[in-house]
Motif scaffolding. Structure first.
Motif, short mmCIF file in Angstrom:
data_model
loop_
_atom_site.label_atom_id
_atom_site.label_comp_id
_atom_site.label_asym_id
_atom_site.label_seq_id
_atom_site.Cartn_x
_atom_site.Cartn_y
_atom_site.Cartn_z
N ASP A 27 1.03 -1.28 -0.04
CA ASP A 27 0.08 0.12 -0.02
C ASP A 27 0.95 1.04 0.02
OD1 ASP A 27 -2.31 -1.63 0.06
OD2 ASP A 27 -2.54 -1.42 2.26
N LYS A 28 1.94 1.21 0.93
CA LYS A 28 2.68 2.62 0.93
C LYS A 28 3.65 2.59 -0.27
CE LYS A 28 3.19 2.71 6.06
NZ LYS A 28 4.09 2.85 6.92
N ALA A 29 4.11 1.44 -0.82
CA ALA A 29 4.66 1.42 -2.01
C ALA A 29 4.00 2.15 -3.15
CB ALA A 29 5.12 0.08 -2.65
N PHE A 30 2.83 1.95 -3.47
CA PHE A 30 1.98 2.32 -4.57
C PHE A 30 1.62 3.74 -4.28
CE2 PHE A 30 1.12 -2.05 -5.65
CZ PHE A 30 1.34 -1.97 -7.07
N LEU A 31 1.74 4.33 -3.09
CA LEU A 31 1.17 5.75 -2.70
C LEU A 31 2.39 6.45 -3.09
CD1 LEU A 31 -0.67 5.56 0.89
CD2 LEU A 31 -1.30 6.09 -1.53
N ALA A 32 3.64 5.89 -2.81
CA ALA A 32 4.94 6.52 -2.95
C ALA A 32 5.09 6.68 -4.52
CB ALA A 32 6.26 5.94 -2.34
N LEU A 33 4.88 5.49 -5.42
CA LEU A 33 5.15 5.62 -6.59
C LEU A 33 4.33 6.29 -7.59
CD1 LEU A 33 5.93 1.67 -7.06
CD2 LEU A 33 7.50 3.56 -7.05
#
Length: 83
Positions: free
Chosen positions: A41-47
């Motif tokens: 979830d955090k990875a997709f937010l950052a990307l």
């Protein structure tokens, strides 16, 4: 800290730095770190933030081995469509 594998500690410093100047590359790197930690979830937010700020070279996302854990997620296709 990110390069040293101290991902979670790097978050505090990242947040402070981004209040001064937001640029796409740090968000991309942060997304890679989250992906390596299994925090999708955090990875997709950052990307997605990296894309929003202008980091839109699809090859960079597709070729990065740190992002391999995200490629089977439905959000990956949506991210690729944004690029």
């Amino acid at each position: 800290l990110l390069d040293m594998g101290r991902f979670e500690i790097s978050d505090d410093y990242f947040e402070k730095a981004m209040t001064l100047h937001a640029s796409p590359a740090p968000y991309f790197n942060r997304g890679c770190a989250y992906a390596k930690l299994g925090q999708k979830d955090k990875a997709f937010l950052a990307l997605n933030k990296a894309v929003e700020l202008g980091m839109g070279v699809r090859k960079e996302y597709e070729a990065n081995p740190d992002l391999a854990s995200l490629r089977n997620d439905a959000r990956w296709k949506m991210l690729m469509e944004r690029l």
